[in-house]
Design a protein around this motif. Structure first.
Motif, PDB file in Angstrom:
ATOM      1  N   ALA A  83      21.556 -25.309   1.726  1.00 11.50           N
ATOM      2  CA  ALA A  83      21.794 -26.381   2.704  1.00 11.50           C
ATOM      3  C   ALA A  83      22.922 -27.296   2.224  1.00 11.50           C
ATOM      4  CB  ALA A  83      20.513 -27.179   2.932  1.00 11.50           C
ATOM      5  N   ALA A  84      22.942 -27.607   0.938  1.00  9.04           N
ATOM      6  CA  ALA A  84      24.020 -28.438   0.381  1.00  9.04           C
ATOM      7  C   ALA A  84      25.368 -27.742   0.515  1.00  9.04           C
ATOM      8  CB  ALA A  84      23.724 -28.772  -1.084  1.00  9.04           C
ATOM      9  N   GLN A  85      25.392 -26.429   0.288  1.00  9.44           N
ATOM     10  CA  GLN A  85      26.639 -25.668   0.428  1.00  9.44           C
ATOM     11  C   GLN A  85      27.098 -25.646   1.890  1.00  9.44           C
ATOM     12  OE1 GLN A  85      25.216 -22.068  -1.392  1.00  9.44           O
ATOM     13  NE2 GLN A  85      26.095 -22.589  -3.391  1.00  9.44           N
ATOM     14  N   GLY A 127      31.345 -30.240   6.323  1.00 11.47           N
ATOM     15  CA  GLY A 127      31.667 -31.659   6.280  1.00 11.47           C
ATOM     16  C   GLY A 127      30.580 -32.534   6.885  1.00 11.47           C
ATOM     17  N   VAL A 128      29.446 -31.946   7.229  1.00 13.87           N
ATOM     18  CA  VAL A 128      28.330 -32.710   7.791  1.00 13.87           C
ATOM     19  C   VAL A 128      27.559 -33.343   6.639  1.00 13.87           C
ATOM     20  CG1 VAL A 128      26.174 -32.555   9.101  1.00 13.87           C
ATOM     21  CG2 VAL A 128      28.159 -31.218   9.806  1.00 13.87           C
ATOM     22  N   PRO A 129      27.386 -34.680   6.649  1.00 10.58           N
ATOM     23  CA  PRO A 129      26.680 -35.327   5.547  1.00 10.58           C
ATOM     24  C   PRO A 129      25.297 -34.718   5.298  1.00 10.58           C
ATOM     25  CG  PRO A 129      27.745 -36.962   6.904  1.00 10.58           C
ATOM     26  CD  PRO A 129      27.877 -35.647   7.629  1.00 10.58           C
ATOM     27  N   PHE A 130      24.927 -34.646   4.028  1.00 10.74           N
ATOM     28  CA  PHE A 130      23.715 -33.986   3.579  1.00 10.74           C
ATOM     29  C   PHE A 130      22.657 -35.012   3.190  1.00 10.74           C
ATOM     30  CE2 PHE A 130      21.298 -32.227  -0.068  1.00 10.74           C
ATOM     31  CZ  PHE A 130      20.718 -31.137   0.568  1.00 10.74           C
ATOM     32  N   PRO A 141      16.794 -34.148   6.135  1.00  7.21           N
ATOM     33  CA  PRO A 141      16.046 -33.619   4.994  1.00  7.21           C
ATOM     34  C   PRO A 141      14.944 -32.690   5.486  1.00  7.21           C
ATOM     35  CG  PRO A 141      15.387 -35.887   5.460  1.00  7.21           C
ATOM     36  CD  PRO A 141      16.532 -35.569   6.376  1.00  7.21           C
ATOM     37  N   VAL A 142      14.813 -31.544   4.847  1.00  2.75           N
ATOM     38  CA  VAL A 142      13.768 -30.589   5.200  1.00  2.75           C
ATOM     39  C   VAL A 142      12.965 -30.313   3.932  1.00  2.75           C
ATOM     40  CG1 VAL A 142      13.240 -28.293   6.087  1.00  2.75           C
ATOM     41  CG2 VAL A 142      15.200 -29.555   7.002  1.00  2.75           C
ATOM     42  N   GLY A 143      11.756 -30.817   3.909  1.00  2.00           N
ATOM     43  CA  GLY A 143      10.898 -30.625   2.746  1.00  2.00           C
ATOM     44  C   GLY A 143      10.532 -29.160   2.564  1.00  2.00           C
ATOM     45  N   LEU A 144      10.592 -28.709   1.337  1.00  2.00           N
ATOM     46  CA  LEU A 144      10.227 -27.350   0.950  1.00  2.00           C
ATOM     47  C   LEU A 144      11.089 -26.272   1.598  1.00  2.00           C
ATOM     48  CD1 LEU A 144       6.355 -27.821   0.961  1.00  2.00           C
ATOM     49  CD2 LEU A 144       7.913 -27.996  -0.969  1.00  2.00           C
ATOM     50  N   VAL A 145      12.315 -26.628   2.017  1.00  2.00           N
ATOM     51  CA  VAL A 145      13.218 -25.623   2.588  1.00  2.00           C
ATOM     52  C   VAL A 145      13.575 -24.563   1.549  1.00  2.00           C
ATOM     53  CG1 VAL A 145      15.432 -26.774   2.105  1.00  2.00           C
ATOM     54  CG2 VAL A 145      15.196 -25.310   4.124  1.00  2.00           C
ATOM     55  N   GLY A 146      13.427 -24.903   0.277  1.00  4.43           N
ATOM     56  CA  GLY A 146      13.685 -23.928  -0.779  1.00  4.43           C
ATOM     57  C   GLY A 146      12.849 -22.677  -0.625  1.00  4.43           C
ATOM     58  N   LEU A 147      11.645 -22.815  -0.097  1.00  6.04           N
ATOM     59  CA  LEU A 147      10.783 -21.653   0.108  1.00  6.04           C
ATOM     60  C   LEU A 147      11.363 -20.664   1.109  1.00  6.04           C
ATOM     61  CD1 LEU A 147       7.235 -23.288   0.406  1.00  6.04           C
ATOM     62  CD2 LEU A 147       8.180 -22.046  -1.540  1.00  6.04           C
ATOM     63  N   CYS A 148      12.210 -21.136   1.987  1.00  9.89           N
ATOM     64  CA  CYS A 148      12.690 -20.309   3.101  1.00  9.89           C
ATOM     65  C   CYS A 148      13.937 -19.510   2.771  1.00  9.89           C
ATOM     66  CB  CYS A 148      12.926 -21.186   4.328  1.00  9.89           C
ATOM     67  SG  CYS A 148      11.419 -21.974   4.895  1.00  9.89           S
ATOM     68  N   ALA A 149      14.431 -19.585   1.572  1.00  9.35           N
ATOM     69  CA  ALA A 149      15.604 -18.814   1.154  1.00  9.35           C
ATOM     70  C   ALA A 149      15.146 -17.660   0.265  1.00  9.35           C
ATOM     71  CB  ALA A 149      16.583 -19.705   0.397  1.00  9.35           C
ATOM     72  N   PRO A 150      15.836 -16.516   0.346  1.00 10.11           N
ATOM     73  CA  PRO A 150      15.439 -15.357  -0.461  1.00 10.11           C
ATOM     74  C   PRO A 150      15.348 -15.651  -1.953  1.00 10.11           C
ATOM     75  CG  PRO A 150      17.119 -14.729   1.117  1.00 10.11           C
ATOM     76  CD  PRO A 150      16.988 -16.221   1.196  1.00 10.11           C
ATOM     77  N   ASP A 151      16.219 -16.533  -2.443  1.00 11.85           N
ATOM     78  CA  ASP A 151      16.209 -16.858  -3.873  1.00 11.85           C
ATOM     79  C   ASP A 151      15.469 -18.168  -4.165  1.00 11.85           C
ATOM     80  OD1 ASP A 151      17.951 -18.688  -2.772  1.00 11.85           O
ATOM     81  OD2 ASP A 151      19.643 -18.197  -4.090  1.00 11.85           O
ATOM     82  N   PHE A 152      14.798 -18.708  -3.156  1.00 10.12           N
ATOM     83  CA  PHE A 152      14.070 -19.984  -3.250  1.00 10.12           C
ATOM     84  C   PHE A 152      14.994 -21.146  -3.603  1.00 10.12           C
ATOM     85  CE2 PHE A 152      10.748 -16.772  -4.014  1.00 10.12           C
ATOM     86  CZ  PHE A 152       9.975 -17.035  -2.888  1.00 10.12           C
ATOM     87  N   GLN A 153      16.263 -21.024  -3.215  1.00 11.49           N
ATOM     88  CA  GLN A 153      17.252 -22.073  -3.442  1.00 11.49           C
ATOM     89  C   GLN A 153      17.770 -22.605  -2.105  1.00 11.49           C
ATOM     90  OE1 GLN A 153      18.283 -23.335  -6.583  1.00 11.49           O
ATOM     91  NE2 GLN A 153      16.435 -22.229  -7.137  1.00 11.49           N
ATOM     92  N   HIS A 171      26.522 -29.284  -5.224  1.00 13.48           N
ATOM     93  CA  HIS A 171      27.001 -28.294  -4.255  1.00 13.48           C
ATOM     94  C   HIS A 171      27.526 -28.926  -2.968  1.00 13.48           C
ATOM     95  CE1 HIS A 171      25.769 -24.695  -6.427  1.00 13.48           C
ATOM     96  NE2 HIS A 171      24.728 -25.403  -6.829  1.00 13.48           N
ATOM     97  N   THR A 172      27.393 -30.242  -2.818  1.00 13.52           N
ATOM     98  CA  THR A 172      27.891 -30.890  -1.597  1.00 13.52           C
ATOM     99  C   THR A 172      29.373 -31.240  -1.699  1.00 13.52           C
ATOM    100  OG1 THR A 172      27.232 -33.100  -2.349  1.00 13.52           O
ATOM    101  CG2 THR A 172      25.628 -31.864  -1.011  1.00 13.52           C
ATOM    102  N   GLY A 173      29.950 -31.122  -2.877  1.00 15.14           N
ATOM    103  CA  GLY A 173      31.376 -31.424  -3.038  1.00 15.14           C
ATOM    104  C   GLY A 173      31.671 -32.866  -2.695  1.00 15.14           C
ATOM    105  N   GLU A 174      32.678 -33.062  -1.861  1.00 12.09           N
ATOM    106  CA  GLU A 174      33.099 -34.407  -1.462  1.00 12.09           C
ATOM    107  C   GLU A 174      32.337 -34.917  -0.234  1.00 12.09           C
ATOM    108  OE1 GLU A 174      35.366 -36.311  -3.214  1.00 12.09           O
ATOM    109  OE2 GLU A 174      35.135 -34.667  -4.643  1.00 12.09           O
TER     110      GLU A 174
END
Length: 183
Positions: A143-145, A151-154, A126-138, A170-173
């Motif tokens: 990371a889930a995608q 296939g690495v657990p999220f 888990p990375v807190g506030l990782v949303g800030l580090c993406a251009p769209d703040f997502q 967005h993590t699928g299965e």
């Protein structure tokens, strides 16, 4: 340094750059060393990796990529940076010894955890506030995608920028977990 055409290349010239992977090029693999082997194979062909491997390069790339206010926030390392410096110093004393020629042809890195059979003991932390580090703040969604694609657990942070329900779909299965940090 000699480039792939046999000509001398300056150290400042990184040589050919490999393009970033397309979303459909990233696939789960049963041999988790395949990614590393791909990076090595590209290097043997004179292709400079698109991934930074040392702390200074990672920090430089972040400062060039992130908006200035985001970089200031994440590079502050939760205060005065003492813990971050200690971590960098501690990890700099360790090395990884590649053993490409002595590994068994078939290995099983799988584990059973919480009633689930997982291909590897590796999790996306888990990375807190990782949303800030993406251009769209997502960043949480990205990371889930990535987790679903590899296939690495999220593991979703308590400090996610997006609602849990929006991220987890967005993590699928791929197995997903939540890091609860009381504040």
């Amino acid at each position: 340094m000699v480039n792939t055409k046999g000509n001398r290349a300056s150290v400042a010239d990184p040589g050919p750059q490999s393009p970033p992977p397309k979303k459909d090029e990233i696939t789960a693999t049963s041999n988790f060393g395949d990614f590393q082997n791909g990076v090595y194979a590209e290097a043997l062909q004179g292709v400079t990796s698109r991934y930074p491997f040392d702390f200074a390069s990672i920090e430089r790339k972040a400062s060039e990529t992130l908006p200035e206010w985001v970089y200031r926030y994440v590079s502050a390392a939760a205060g005065d940076g003492r813990t971050q410096r200690a971590n960098v110093d501690a990890y700099s004393r360790y090395g990884i010894v590649p053993r490409m020629m002595v590994s068994p042809l078939k290995r099983d890195l799988s584990i059973d955890l919480f009633g689930k059979h997982l291909a590897s003991p590796i999790f996306m932390c888990p990375v807190g506030l990782v949303g800030l580090c993406a251009p769209d703040f997502q960043g949480d969604v990205a990371a889930a995608q990535a987790s679903a694609a590899t296939g690495v657990p999220f593991t979703l942070s308590t400090f996610s920028q997006s609602p849990m329900e929006d991220v987890i779909r967005h993590t699928g299965e791929t197995p997903s977990f939540f890091s609860a940090v009381p504040s």
